[in-house]
Design a protein around this motif. Structure first.
Motif, PDB file in Angstrom:
ATOM      1  N   ALA A   1     -30.603  36.516  33.775  1.00 35.00           N
ATOM      2  CA  ALA A   1     -29.640  36.552  34.882  1.00 35.00           C
ATOM      3  C   ALA A   1     -28.646  35.387  34.851  1.00 35.00           C
ATOM      4  CB  ALA A   1     -30.380  36.570  36.215  1.00 35.00           C
ATOM      5  N   GLY A   2     -28.816  34.476  33.908  1.00 33.13           N
ATOM      6  CA  GLY A   2     -27.819  33.409  33.717  1.00 33.13           C
ATOM      7  C   GLY A   2     -27.783  32.355  34.812  1.00 33.13           C
ATOM      8  N   TYR A   3     -28.853  32.251  35.603  1.00 31.17           N
ATOM      9  CA  TYR A   3     -28.851  31.265  36.695  1.00 31.17           C
ATOM     10  C   TYR A   3     -29.227  29.878  36.196  1.00 31.17           C
ATOM     11  CZ  TYR A   3     -29.190  35.161  40.082  1.00 31.17           C
ATOM     12  OH  TYR A   3     -28.985  36.286  40.821  1.00 31.17           O
ATOM     13  N   ILE A   4     -28.535  28.884  36.708  1.00 32.65           N
ATOM     14  CA  ILE A   4     -28.939  27.486  36.548  1.00 32.65           C
ATOM     15  C   ILE A   4     -29.595  27.178  37.890  1.00 32.65           C
ATOM     16  CG2 ILE A   4     -28.143  25.176  35.891  1.00 32.65           C
ATOM     17  CD1 ILE A   4     -27.178  27.506  34.025  1.00 32.65           C
ATOM     18  N   THR A   5     -30.904  26.873  37.845  1.00 31.60           N
ATOM     19  CA  THR A   5     -31.730  27.093  39.024  1.00 31.60           C
ATOM     20  C   THR A   5     -32.390  25.898  39.721  1.00 31.60           C
ATOM     21  OG1 THR A   5     -33.549  27.392  37.471  1.00 31.60           O
ATOM     22  CG2 THR A   5     -32.476  29.393  38.271  1.00 31.60           C
TER      23      THR A   5
ATOM     24  N   ASP B   1     -19.851  28.848  36.502  1.00 32.07           N
ATOM     25  CA  ASP B   1     -19.390  28.767  37.892  1.00 32.07           C
ATOM     26  C   ASP B   1     -20.458  28.150  38.765  1.00 32.07           C
ATOM     27  OD1 ASP B   1     -16.751  30.040  38.091  1.00 32.07           O
ATOM     28  OD2 ASP B   1     -17.822  31.732  37.182  1.00 32.07           O
ATOM     29  N   HIS B   2     -20.048  27.190  39.559  1.00 34.52           N
ATOM     30  CA  HIS B   2     -21.004  26.559  40.486  1.00 34.52           C
ATOM     31  C   HIS B   2     -20.716  27.093  41.889  1.00 34.52           C
ATOM     32  CE1 HIS B   2     -23.251  22.644  41.682  1.00 34.52           C
ATOM     33  NE2 HIS B   2     -23.577  23.669  42.436  1.00 34.52           N
ATOM     34  N   LYS B   3     -21.263  28.278  42.168  1.00 35.84           N
ATOM     35  CA  LYS B   3     -20.999  28.907  43.477  1.00 35.84           C
ATOM     36  C   LYS B   3     -22.249  28.985  44.337  1.00 35.84           C
ATOM     37  CE  LYS B   3     -17.209  31.988  42.274  1.00 35.84           C
ATOM     38  NZ  LYS B   3     -16.823  33.406  42.160  1.00 35.84           N
ATOM     39  N   GLY B   4     -23.384  28.501  43.812  1.00 32.55           N
ATOM     40  CA  GLY B   4     -24.622  28.566  44.576  1.00 32.55           C
ATOM     41  C   GLY B   4     -25.334  29.907  44.399  1.00 32.55           C
ATOM     42  N   LEU B   5     -26.419  30.060  45.137  1.00 29.84           N
ATOM     43  CA  LEU B   5     -27.236  31.279  45.039  1.00 29.84           C
ATOM     44  C   LEU B   5     -27.615  31.735  46.443  1.00 29.84           C
ATOM     45  CD1 LEU B   5     -28.907  33.216  43.164  1.00 29.84           C
ATOM     46  CD2 LEU B   5     -30.785  31.599  43.377  1.00 29.84           C
ATOM     47  N   LEU B   6     -27.305  33.009  46.713  1.00 28.46           N
ATOM     48  CA  LEU B   6     -27.657  33.596  48.013  1.00 28.46           C
ATOM     49  C   LEU B   6     -29.000  34.303  47.908  1.00 28.46           C
ATOM     50  CD1 LEU B   6     -24.194  35.226  48.796  1.00 28.46           C
ATOM     51  CD2 LEU B   6     -25.338  33.579  50.304  1.00 28.46           C
ATOM     52  N   MET B   7     -29.822  34.178  48.927  1.00 27.55           N
ATOM     53  CA  MET B   7     -31.080  34.932  48.975  1.00 27.55           C
ATOM     54  C   MET B   7     -30.935  35.918  50.127  1.00 27.55           C
ATOM     55  SD  MET B   7     -33.211  33.522  46.799  1.00 27.55           S
ATOM     56  CE  MET B   7     -33.671  32.028  45.984  1.00 27.55           C
ATOM     57  N   TYR B   8     -30.614  37.163  49.817  1.00 26.00           N
ATOM     58  CA  TYR B   8     -30.441  38.170  50.884  1.00 26.00           C
ATOM     59  C   TYR B   8     -31.796  38.648  51.368  1.00 26.00           C
ATOM     60  CZ  TYR B   8     -25.496  39.077  49.747  1.00 26.00           C
ATOM     61  OH  TYR B   8     -24.146  38.977  49.549  1.00 26.00           O
TER      62      TYR B   8
ATOM     63  N   ALA C   1     -25.819  27.286  39.792  1.00 23.81           N
ATOM     64  CA  ALA C   1     -24.621  27.723  39.062  1.00 23.81           C
ATOM     65  C   ALA C   1     -24.992  28.960  38.250  1.00 23.81           C
ATOM     66  CB  ALA C   1     -24.154  26.601  38.145  1.00 23.81           C
ATOM     67  N   HIS C   2     -24.013  29.589  37.612  1.00 28.20           N
ATOM     68  CA  HIS C   2     -24.348  30.753  36.778  1.00 28.20           C
ATOM     69  C   HIS C   2     -23.401  30.892  35.595  1.00 28.20           C
ATOM     70  CE1 HIS C   2     -21.240  32.554  39.363  1.00 28.20           C
ATOM     71  NE2 HIS C   2     -21.116  33.507  38.451  1.00 28.20           N
TER      72      HIS C   2
ATOM     73  N   THR D   1     -19.189  38.496  44.223  1.00 28.35           N
ATOM     74  CA  THR D   1     -18.628  37.260  43.645  1.00 28.35           C
ATOM     75  C   THR D   1     -19.635  36.113  43.561  1.00 28.35           C
ATOM     76  OG1 THR D   1     -17.875  36.455  45.795  1.00 28.35           O
ATOM     77  CG2 THR D   1     -16.300  37.797  44.543  1.00 28.35           C
ATOM     78  N   ILE D   2     -20.730  36.233  44.326  1.00 26.68           N
ATOM     79  CA  ILE D   2     -21.695  35.120  44.349  1.00 26.68           C
ATOM     80  C   ILE D   2     -23.063  35.615  43.877  1.00 26.68           C
ATOM     81  CG2 ILE D   2     -22.835  33.404  45.842  1.00 26.68           C
ATOM     82  CD1 ILE D   2     -20.356  33.548  47.632  1.00 26.68           C
ATOM     83  N   PRO D   3     -23.703  34.890  42.972  1.00 29.69           N
ATOM     84  CA  PRO D   3     -25.040  35.296  42.518  1.00 29.69           C
ATOM     85  C   PRO D   3     -26.004  35.414  43.701  1.00 29.69           C
ATOM     86  CG  PRO D   3     -24.224  33.503  41.178  1.00 29.69           C
ATOM     87  CD  PRO D   3     -23.251  33.668  42.300  1.00 29.69           C
TER      88      PRO D   3
END
Ligand code: FAD
Length: 415
Positions: free
Chosen positions: A45-49, A134-141, A194-195, A285-287
């Motif tokens: 998933a390409g996440y920097i976590t 991209d450093h857009k953060g990570l949303l947890m829905y 980031a991702h 637009t946001i991971p």
């Protein structure tokens, strides 16, 4: 002093190790049985976590695993097997899944993730590469209040460690993803993450290494080894014998079997995951992680990736269409206007996460082989931890003080 170093395995961990070793002036070879186009390091998933502070072996996971064993669409599945390595790994996993052990691991996981994120940013800003980051953060829905409350509890631990996290209402979430019709009750928003688009970076890294004198041997499996005076001396593939001063074991999910050739025991089980690429515009637009379904959604270069499932079922690349469908169904449930085509589902790919029992990677040398640095077991964080691991491997081989304390990652640790 320049050394000849051979890296076995050219996934993200092997290639990042090659990068930092080459920068230190060593003469490096990477040998991989694949053609450098598939596997975990390409389908992730390409996440920097930095947000993923809690390891898989957390209290409650065993109960969840047993419950989910009977659900063919579940996101976590453990296939019971009468296999000695699997049984020992499961026991070590159980012993690691305590509150005290997890509490000890959390700051260690956070620190190495933050270190690795900084290294990715250095790579991005260097002249060596031109990749999307991209450093857009990570949303947890979340859809249920229970899932939201659970994640907020984890978020509080992250906040205590200095990470920035917000608890967003449904309206606030919709505001930051205005062009997507969401079916959620709210989100926990980690600003730390980031991702990237993994395939793109893997190709660039390989090209850079080839252009800078690193020898890359593809489609060559290391089948056997020769040990001389307690040290690894020769690697044997069908085509050649390779010798070196130092070796790096970065064979991902295959590492436990390989290490046995050297009488080293590093418990690793493969955790299979799938990903589906949706090429049609999704406006996402946001991971995001879809909490209840445990599906990761990432806007990548030219497509949106939906990734998920953790199937502990041995080493195989069989694609289970039920689990692929479950990932697609989850996407369509959280995003009202999303329709994932049959073709996208048929083109789903899988990869094997190399899972250690305690959720910490193995980085360092075993006492059983003084010229072999082990770098594996990164489970769900291998993409994120690629640069940090590569840098630590290089420092270790160059007899330098490591940027981070690596005792917790010791390959000979007990569980
Ligand atoms: C669906 C999915 C989503 C994921 N999402 C994320 C994420 O968002 N963020 C994150 O940080 N991580 C994520 N991960 C985990 C991450 O992808 C892995 O941890 C990481 O790719 C492991 O890298 P590696 O180099 O250790 O192993 P691999 O990529 O598996 O590489 C090991 C290499 O060793 C080679 N090899 C094995 N044996 C031999 C041999 N005997 N001779 C020669 N070569 C050999 C193999 O061919 C392979 O290329 C995800 C994984 C999956 C499957």
């Amino acid at each position: 002093m320049s050394k000849k170093v051979v890296i076995i395995g050219g996934g993200i961990i092997g290639l990042c190790s090659a990068y930092y070793l080459q920068k230190e002036g060593h003469q490096v070879t990477v040998v991989d049985k694949s053609d450098f186009t598939s596997g975990a390091s390409y389908v992730n998933a390409g996440y920097i976590t930095p947000s993923h502070i809690v390891p898989l072996s957390a209290p409650g996971m065993i109960t969840k695993g047993i419950k989910w064993m009977f659900n063919s669409e579940s996101p976590f599945y453990v296939k019971p097997r009468l296999d000695n390595d699997f049984l020992k790994w499961s026991w070590a996993f159980k012993k690691s899944a305590t509150k005290a052990k997890v509490a000890k691991s959390i700051p260690i996981i956070k620190d190495i993730n933050i270190f690795s994120r900084a290294l990715y940013e250095d790579l991005k800003n260097s002249k060596d590469f031109d990749f999307s980051y991209d450093h857009k953060g990570l949303l947890m829905y979340y859809q249920t209040e229970k899932a939201g409350a659970e994640e907020w509890n984890t978020a509080k631990k992250a906040i205590a460690l200095g990470l920035q996290v917000k608890n967003l209402t449904k309206a606030e979430v919709q505001k930051i993803e205005p062009d997507v019709a969401l079916n959620v009750n709210g989100a926990i928003y980690y600003h730390s993450d980031a991702h990237m688009t993994p395939n793109n970076f893997m190709q660039q890294l390989k090209r850079y290494l080839e252009q800078h004198g690193v020898e890359i041997l593809s489609n060559e499996e290391v089948e056997d080894v020769t040990v001389l005076a307690g040290k690894l001396h020769i690697l044997k593939t069908k085509k050649r014998s390779i010798t070196a001063d130092e070796f790096v074991l970065a064979t991902g999910s295959w590492s436990q079997n390989f290490a046995k050739k050297l009488n080293i025991n590093i418990p690793v089980q493969a955790g299979k995951g799938y990903s589906i690429n949706v090429k049609k515009e999704t406006n996402i637009t946001i991971p995001t992680i879809l909490m209840e379904a445990k599906v990761a959604v990432t806007p990548m270069e030219g497509f949106t990736r939906f990734a998920g499932t953790m199937e502990i079922g041995g080493i195989n690349h069989t694609i289970n269409p039920k689990r692929v469908n479950a990932i697609a169904k989850a996407g369509e449930l959280y995003y009202r206007d999303l329709k994932i085509s049959d073709i996208a589902k048929q083109n789903a790919k899988c990869g094997l996460r190399p899972c250690s029992p305690d959720g910490l990677p193995y980085i360092g040398k075993s006492i059983h082989c003084p010229n072999l640095t082990i770098a594996t077991g990164h489970a769900m964080m291998g993409w994120s931890l690629g640069p940090a691991t590569g840098k630590l491997v290089s420092e270790n081989i160059s007899d330098k003080k490591t940027s981070l304390e690596i005792d917790s990652f010791h390959p000979d640790r007990r569980f």
